[in-house]
Structure formats: structure tokens, C-alpha cells
Scaffold this active site. Structure first.
Site, PDB file in Angstrom:
ATOM      1  CG  HIS A 177      -3.889  -1.869   1.204  1.00 44.57           C
ATOM      2  ND1 HIS A 177      -4.369  -0.627   1.565  1.00 44.57           N
ATOM      3  CD2 HIS A 177      -3.069  -2.262   2.207  1.00 44.57           C
ATOM      4  CE1 HIS A 177      -3.842  -0.281   2.736  1.00 44.57           C
ATOM      5  NE2 HIS A 177      -3.046  -1.256   3.140  1.00 44.57           N
ATOM      6  CB  SER A 210      -0.937   0.016   1.190  1.00 42.91           C
ATOM      7  OG  SER A 210      -0.202   0.302   2.346  1.00 42.91           O
ATOM      8  CE  LYS A 231      -5.927  -0.398   6.170  1.00 45.70           C
ATOM      9  NZ  LYS A 231      -4.620  -1.054   6.196  1.00 45.70           N
TER      10      LYS A 231
HETATM   11  C1  LIG Z   1      -3.930  -1.561   7.489  1.00 43.85           C
HETATM   12  C2  LIG Z   1      -3.216  -2.875   7.275  1.00 43.85           C
HETATM   13  C3  LIG Z   1      -3.442  -3.970   8.108  1.00 43.85           C
HETATM   14  C4  LIG Z   1      -4.245  -3.845   9.366  1.00 43.85           C
HETATM   15  O1  LIG Z   1      -5.603  -3.773   9.114  1.00 43.85           O
HETATM   16  P1  LIG Z   1      -6.530  -2.996  10.164  1.00 43.85           P
HETATM   17  O2  LIG Z   1      -7.882  -3.542   9.930  1.00 43.85           O
HETATM   18  O3  LIG Z   1      -6.384  -1.545   9.881  1.00 43.85           O
HETATM   19  O4  LIG Z   1      -5.999  -3.354  11.528  1.00 43.85           O
HETATM   20  C5  LIG Z   1      -2.884  -5.181   7.783  1.00 43.85           C
HETATM   21  N1  LIG Z   1      -2.110  -5.323   6.687  1.00 43.85           N
HETATM   22  C6  LIG Z   1      -1.826  -4.288   5.886  1.00 43.85           C
HETATM   23  C7  LIG Z   1      -0.969  -4.505   4.694  1.00 43.85           C
HETATM   24  C8  LIG Z   1      -2.366  -3.022   6.153  1.00 43.85           C
HETATM   25  O5  LIG Z   1      -2.064  -1.989   5.372  1.00 43.85           O
END
Ligand SMILES: *Cc1c(COP(=O)(O)O)cnc(C)c1O
Length: 406
Positions: free
Chosen positions: A218, A190, A249
Site C-alpha cells: 500500500h 491498509s 493497486k
Molecule cells: C493486497 C495485499 C497483498 C496482496 O497483493 P495482491 O497483488 O493483491 O495479491 C499483500 N499484502 C497486503 C498488505 C495487501 O493488502
């Protein structure tokens, strides 16, 4: 004399002296007017800004049906789960969402966690403990939560160079054939916006009899026919053993999950400490996520528009001479390469142009690769993009930052 306060202050001073002290923008997102928000600077009245760095990639966090589902859930069951999943905290919403998520990825079963972070930590550490002498092969750019989980598994870890198949194979080749091996990686990285060669990694996993763990945080909601992620888009999701995702997200709510075989899900459910010993997600969040997942299963048009917006952003910014980093996804990173300059651009955009994009500094990205990370959504219009380019132009000139070679 021990001075505890001093120790904390010294630690923070070190961060400040590098120019990477983090200041959180105090925002009120305006429901119904995504991507607009009110920004509070702590002094004057709040002012309206355009948000350019949200991970609510499709604006589902304000989708009327999602909000409605959450209001209905409050009226029907109240606000909290009231316990851990094992002790009174499994509501019918949790059961339905887990079924929906298994279907989203065409897997036998799924398991919810309180966040994507916890999902990675819980699952990878449990794999390490349940598979005797397990060796984990981890992409060097894996997320902090995966690293945390792999450490928690206590088994040996090998790091392969980012998306480098030859390096991965050279490591696999030297490992004992009879020992369990987990290949842990992400689909969309990301911060750079590049994408793993998932099918080719599965080829190697098959050849060396390894187990595959894919973080699609993502990718879910954004890629694939049903929004199951990049593995679904590439037609290889059946070859990936565990798909991990977030509900926070693209799905716009909160929570995390894994999808995989029934045996795997049952094992993680039974052994993972951070799944077992914590209050279950609020049924209100789960109801919202359920509606969001269902809506995005039919979200082809929104996904197409999202990709179109990202492509347009990249071309407009490149044409204007900004150093857009190579990205094959919806992420649009613009290189700055210095933490102080990166923060200065962000501050100027916010103060003078009512544009909010957070500076991305170490340790989120390696030192010297500081950047602005734009996440255009289907709700960012051509006018928003024009306004951004004009503002960037002024700030880039004022701060005498480098343009891309023409
Ligand atoms: C944001 C993110 C997470 C964590 O997810 P959340 O639901 O925000 O705790 C895990 N892996 C990646 C690659 C992320 O960018």
C-alpha cells in the site's frame, strides 16, 4: 451417509448468521471516467455509481499510456507468456520490468510473481526454509499472505504487538544471538491507515542482527520521490533487506514482486515453489505494469494531489461528525463497529445514493471494529466528496448510528 453439499451449506449459514456473508458488487468500470462505474444488481438495467473503495489508488488502471502499452504488447507478442519462467515463459517484458523495479527501490535485483499474495507467500516460506533455525518475528496485523508464507517456512514464529517497538525489542533480546531472525512487517496497514516506524525497526534489526522484510503493497507508487514507497520517503529503503510490492493497486494492473540483493533474489528464484511451478505473468500485464511504474516514477504531482484529497476527506468527514478513525495515510476508515450495520450503510449508499463503498467485516478486521474504508483518489473531486457527505448524513440518521464526540 456423508452429505457434502450440506457441509458447504452449513459453513455458509454460519457466516450469514453473523451478518458477514460477502456479496460481490458486479461492476463495469468506465474507462476514461474514473471513479465512475456501472453497477449491475442482477435485476434492473445497470446504473452508474461512484466507486469509493478501489485500490486503484491513482486511477492508473485506466491511464491511456498504460492501456496503449498493453495494446501494443498484444500486437507484438500475443496475450500469454506460454510457460513458466524457466520453460519458455520469460519474455523480454519480464526482464525489463524486473530491472525497472530494482531501480525503483534502489536495490540490486527484483523478481516478479503472479500476485503480491504469491510474492509474500513464496518469499517468506523460502526464507524460513533456507535460513537454518530461522525465527520469524511477525507484526500482529500482518496480511494473510505473510502469515501463510511464515507458516510455510515451518520455523518458529513470534508475534509482536502492532507497531510496538518495545515489545519487538523484548522478544529480540531473548533470542539466541547466533540464530537467524526475520522481522516481517508492512509499511501502510491498509485497514487502519497507520504506518510502521520503519527506521526504528531497522535500528532494532541492526542491533540484534536481524533480517528485515517489508510489505510495501500500500506504499508503492504512492510515497517516496520515485514512488518506491514509505521506506523511500523516510530515507531508509537501503536499510530494508526485502521490499515486497504489488502491481495491482497503485500501479493499476496485476502481479507482485520483491526487490533486494542479487543473492536473495537468486535464491528465491531457485527455491520458491509458487514462483517456479506456475505460468509466468502475461506479457500484456507486464507491459502495462512497466509503463505504469515508469509513469509513476515521475508522478510527484499525482502523489501530492492524492495526499491532498485524503486530507480533505478526513477533515470534511470529521467536521460533519463522522467517526473517522485515526489514519496518517491515504486510507480513510470510518468506524461502524457492527457487521450488520456496516452492511446496511453500504447497501443504502449503493441503493439510494449510487455510492459504492464495500463494508469491511471480520475476518478482514477484528470483530467489533467493522468499518467503511474510503480510498479517495486524485480523481475524486470536491463535488464527489460533498455528495458522499450528504448521503452519509442521511444514512447515518436513518440507521441511528453513532456520531463522533464533538
Ligand atoms: C493486497 C495485499 C497483498 C496482496 O497483493 P495482491 O497483488 O493483491 O495479491 C499483500 N499484502 C497486503 C498488505 C495487501 O493488502
Amino acid at each position: 451417509m456423508l452429505d457434502y453439499e450440506k457441509a458447504f451449506q452449513t459453513a455458509v449459514s454460519a457466516v450469514k448468521s453473523e451478518g458477514r456473508y460477502r456479496v460481490f458488487a458486479d461492476l463495469e468500470r468506465i474507462a476514461g471516467r474514473f471513479p465512475q462505474a456501472r453497477y449491475h444488481d442482477g435485476k434492473a438495467d445497470p446504473k452508474e455509481v461512484t466507486v469509493w473503495c478501489s485500490n486503484d489508488y491513482l486511477g492508473m488502471g485506466q491511464h491511456p499510456d498504460v492501456a496503449e502499452a498493453m495494446k501494443t504488447a498484444i500486437d507484438q507478442v500475443g496475450v500469454g507468456a506460454g510457460g513458466t519462467r524457466n520453460i519458455a515463459g520469460t519474455t523480454h517484458y519480464h526482464v525489463r520490468l524486473e530491472k525497472e523495479l530494482a531501480d525503483l527501490h534502489n536495490k540490486e535485483a527484483a523478481l516478479l510473481f503472479t500476485s503480491g499474495y504469491v510474492g509474500n507467500e513464496a518469499t517468506l516460506s523460502t526464507l524460513g526454509k533456507l535460513l537454518p533455525d530461522c525465527i520469524t518475528l511477525s507484526d500482529e496485523l500482518n496480511h494473510a499472505s505473510m502469515i501463510h508464507g511464515i507458516r510455510g517456512g515451518k520455523g518458529p514464529k513470534l508475534i509482536w504487538r502492532h507497531n510496538d517497538l518495545a515489545h519487538l525489542e523484548s522478544l529480540l533480546k531473548d533470542l539466541p544471538a547466533d540464530k537467524p531472525k526475520v522481522i516481517a512487517f508492512e509499511s501502510v496497514y491498509s485497514m487502519d491507515g497507520d504506518i510502521a516506524p520503519i527506521g526504528k525497526i531497522c535500528d532494532l534489526a541492526e542491533k540484534y542482527n536481524a533480517f528485515t522484510y517489508l510489505d510495501e503493497v500500500h506504499g508503492v507508487g504512492l510515497y517516496g520521490k520515485k514512488g518506491g514507497g514509505v521506506a523511500q520517503r523516510d530515507g531508509v529503503e537501503h536499510r530494508v533487506d526485502v521490499i515486497e510490492g504489488t502491481l495491482g493497486k497503485a500501479f493499476g494492473v496485476m502481479g507482485g514482486y520483491i526487490a533486494g540483493s542479487s543473492a536473495l533474489i537468486d535464491a528465491v528464484r531457485s527455491y520458491a515453489s509458487s514462483f517456479i511451478f506456475t505460468t509466468a505473468l502475461s506479457p500484456v500485464l507486464v507491459a502495462g505494469a512497466l509503463e505504469s511504474v515508469r509513469t509513476l516514477k515521475k508522478g510527484e504531482d499525482l502523489r501530492a494531489r492524492h495526499q491532498e484529497r485524503a486530507a480533505r476527506m478526513k477533515s470534511v468527514l470529521s467536521e460533519a461528525g463522522f467517526p473517522v478513525m485515526p489514519s496518517v495515510s491515504h486510507i480513510v476508515p470510518v468506524f461502524v463497529g457492527d457487521p450488520v450495520a456496516c452492511k446496511a450503510v453500504s447497501d443504502r449508499l449503493l441503493k439510494d445514493h449510487s455510492i459504492y463503498v464495500q463494508p469491511i467485516n471480520y475476518p478482514t478486521v477484528p470483530r467489533g471494529t467493522e468499518r467503511l474504508r474510503f480510498t479517495p483518489t486524485p480523481l475524486h473531486t470536491d463535488a464527489h466528496i460533498e455528495q458522499l457527505v450528504e448521503a452519509l448524513d442521511v444514512v447515518w440518521t436513518d440507521l441511528q448510528l453513532k456520531r463522533a464526540a464533538a
